[in-house]
Design a protein around this motif. Sequence first.
Motif, PDB file in Angstrom:
ATOM      1  N   SER A   1     -16.197 -73.458 -23.494  1.00 29.04           N
ATOM      2  CA  SER A   1     -17.232 -72.425 -23.646  1.00 29.04           C
ATOM      3  C   SER A   1     -16.833 -71.379 -24.682  1.00 29.04           C
ATOM      4  O   SER A   1     -17.648 -70.970 -25.525  1.00 29.04           O
ATOM      5  CB  SER A   1     -17.499 -71.755 -22.297  1.00 29.04           C
ATOM      6  N   VAL A   2     -15.593 -70.926 -24.637  1.00 31.13           N
ATOM      7  CA  VAL A   2     -15.122 -69.904 -25.577  1.00 31.13           C
ATOM      8  C   VAL A   2     -15.140 -70.437 -27.000  1.00 31.13           C
ATOM      9  O   VAL A   2     -15.556 -69.738 -27.940  1.00 31.13           O
ATOM     10  CB  VAL A   2     -13.706 -69.427 -25.188  1.00 31.13           C
ATOM     11  N   SER A   3     -14.712 -71.679 -27.190  1.00 37.63           N
ATOM     12  CA  SER A   3     -14.690 -72.257 -28.542  1.00 37.63           C
ATOM     13  C   SER A   3     -16.081 -72.319 -29.139  1.00 37.63           C
ATOM     14  O   SER A   3     -16.289 -72.031 -30.323  1.00 37.63           O
ATOM     15  CB  SER A   3     -14.071 -73.659 -28.503  1.00 37.63           C
ATOM     16  N   ILE A   4     -17.061 -72.699 -28.335  1.00 39.44           N
ATOM     17  CA  ILE A   4     -18.434 -72.804 -28.835  1.00 39.44           C
ATOM     18  C   ILE A   4     -18.985 -71.428 -29.183  1.00 39.44           C
ATOM     19  O   ILE A   4     -19.625 -71.240 -30.227  1.00 39.44           O
ATOM     20  CB  ILE A   4     -19.336 -73.493 -27.793  1.00 39.44           C
ATOM     21  N   ALA A   5     -18.747 -70.465 -28.315  1.00 39.44           N
ATOM     22  CA  ALA A   5     -19.332 -69.139 -28.511  1.00 39.44           C
ATOM     23  C   ALA A   5     -18.631 -68.344 -29.611  1.00 39.44           C
ATOM     24  O   ALA A   5     -19.289 -67.685 -30.420  1.00 39.44           O
ATOM     25  CB  ALA A   5     -19.302 -68.365 -27.196  1.00 39.44           C
TER      26      ALA A   5
END
Length: 817
Positions: free
Chosen positions: A776-780
């Motif tokens: 999730s963090v990588s995408i955002a």
Amino acid sequence: MKPANFYAALFLLSFSTLVLEIVETRLLSVISWYHLAFFVISAAMFGMTAAAVWVYIRRDRFTSATLPNDLSRFAAAFAVTVGLSLCLQVSLAPAMVFSVSTAIVFAEMALAIAAPFFCAGVAITLALTRSPFPVGRVYAVDLAGAACGCLGVIAFLDWLDAPSVILLTGGLAAGASILFARSAIDPLPQIEGALAGALARPWAILVIMVVVAMANGLTLHGIQPILVKSTTERRDASLVYEKWNSFSRVTVQSPPPGERGRPHLWGPSPTLPADVLVETKNVVIDGLADTAMFRFDGDLKQIDFLAYDVTNLAYFLRPGERTAVIGVGSGRDVLSAWRFGSRDITGVELNPIVVGLLTRDDLFARFAGLASLPGVRLIVDEARSWFARTEDRFGIIQMSMIDTWAATGAGAFTLSENGLYTEEAWRRFLDRLSDRGVFTVSRWYGSGAVNETGRMVSLAVAALLDSGAERPADHIFLAASGQVATLVLSRQALTPGDVQILRQACARYEYSVLLSPQGDPASEILAGIVRSGGRDALQRYTGALEFDLTPPTDDRPFFFNLLPFDRPQQVLRYFSSYRGVAGGNVTATLTLATILLVSVVLVAVTILLPLRGAVRHAGTGLVLGGTLYFALLGLGFMLVEIGFLQRLSVFLGHPVYSLSVVLFSLILSTGLGSLLSESLRLEVGRGRLVLWSALLGGYLLSAPYWLSSAIAAAQGAHILARAATTVAMITPVGVMLGFGFPTGLRIVQAIDPRPTPWFWGINGAAGVLGSVLAVSVSIAFGISMTLRLGALCYAVLIPVSLALTSKAAPMADHRAR
């Protein structure tokens, strides 16, 4: 116990465990989507952690006297559950439907995947904690087997299909069971019961698993997925070919010989004559990425229909030019270049199976006709790497509907990194154009909703700005037909004559002109993108739109995710819609949320609740400090692992290569760090703990700055050289990571050994849940942010570990007295 047999058995068991983990990611990417690879990692970690918890709870059941028997039985159980797990997985349909049923299906999938790892985890835990041999040596053998398994899986998958390799790992585990049994000095006692009796016959299990695996690999109708991408798999007479390798499954569906039908074109022109009929075979990659193989025997009239596809618009501008095709597929784009007069065509294709079909498999090679064309060469390589090495220049570089390793649909790539759609990649492609050359890319388009096409244009503008173009709009022409838009991106500004040629072609074939240097853009969004005054202005404009149309980079290479994860309130607006791009993105996002929910429940029920008694009599300070320490350790490790997996996937060219090489590097280097921690103990001085955390955090914080340069320098190297570069980059951080867990265990054991199992469980639980957070963090926010959060976890360990050591010192003095 006999050490040779014991060590050989442990090596074989660890080897088969890692092979199984990686092959499971390949199987799940066919049944569902590649982005669920992290789900396999979490399920495997969950199974191994639950096994350690179970051994602790049943600790009185296991003794040194029964160790050979216990190891043999659980290795045999691993072999049996591998087969049972496979049979359950291929019958499940992990589709995303907004209902409780979806959570149940994913829970079933998680348990099915975790079951073999639970059995292997019990055996490995017993080997580490009950064997009479030095723990360091046992641990080293365990890690050596696991590391070799990371690399061995590539050879296995190039030989057999994924289900057959999974069955073969059961045979390897049965071999480990035989060796564990032979490690006993005295004959093993007989154990009553049908199940125990079956597990006591590892030779029979080995023969069954190997024979079934070999037989399964020889037929198209064996143990294979029933539902692929939520669709029932056709396995009738039309299925004439199937082959797996380490990163794909390729099937060929063929109609009866001589049967002709309408040609499948990506963006067909409305003017395509109704009487055009062609012979076609359908080549399908991973169950959904289909590409048509047309019959061609050298007669250009057979492929005249290719002029009616909007994806070939650029050939009207530069006919007969030297051409490079990224992603050959079944040869359509190569035939298109040939149809428009090019006689110097280079096709760069990642998948050797596809190239083999076109060049070496006599049945398909004669049908497609590419192998006999002079001037055509097909190269098996990753496109970015090949273009980094070559000095050739091309008049046209074509990349039509290429998704690297599968098809776009229903959120297939929403959570997947892709190295062909980033600024860095497109700058490389532009550099390989001749002075008047063009780079042409085709993507999905929806009338009135630019979405994926808008992001493609945003990426084009960013690449042009980075290359020094003052007015990117003068370099771009965009046209659409049906649901496909084609971008023509010129290295130099398009001349009025160029624009006239393209407009005349669009008028003849009734394509819609969306962008042109002469004329108004078809939408306000496209106008805002191409008229951005600079790179910062482009980022601000595309980042503020309803969908995330910011240009992807190697640090945030999620081209197919258009939901703005950094604006959760915006994402929530689409959860009631399953239409178009938003629907696919929402599907993948709900999948992520469902997996998180399932993971939380399973972790709580099988790990945390059973271990709560371990902390009942421990002090509050120890419980809180130890819990925080091991939670940060597990979370930080997973953030680092997933971050490097995603970043190096782009570098190595495919997620399976990244998974194999990164896991190989991490396992070996963390093992080395754990062994070094025995002689270089951090807990003996506060300065050592601070220095360790500072070095590790500093390495991770600096990684985003030097990683790009290191990758760019080695991008053009052979895959083996890129793998070696990866090992060199991962090893330092892996060695430092290896100090954390044993150091923490020694600290808490010096205070009170009773809550140790709880901390072990907390570490595993944090790792299981951390994979979802990392994705999730990588995408955002980008992969760099994921690595920075990992660094933050290790930085926070400084005060936590210092607080724990302050408690450990008085206890050590008390025992010394």
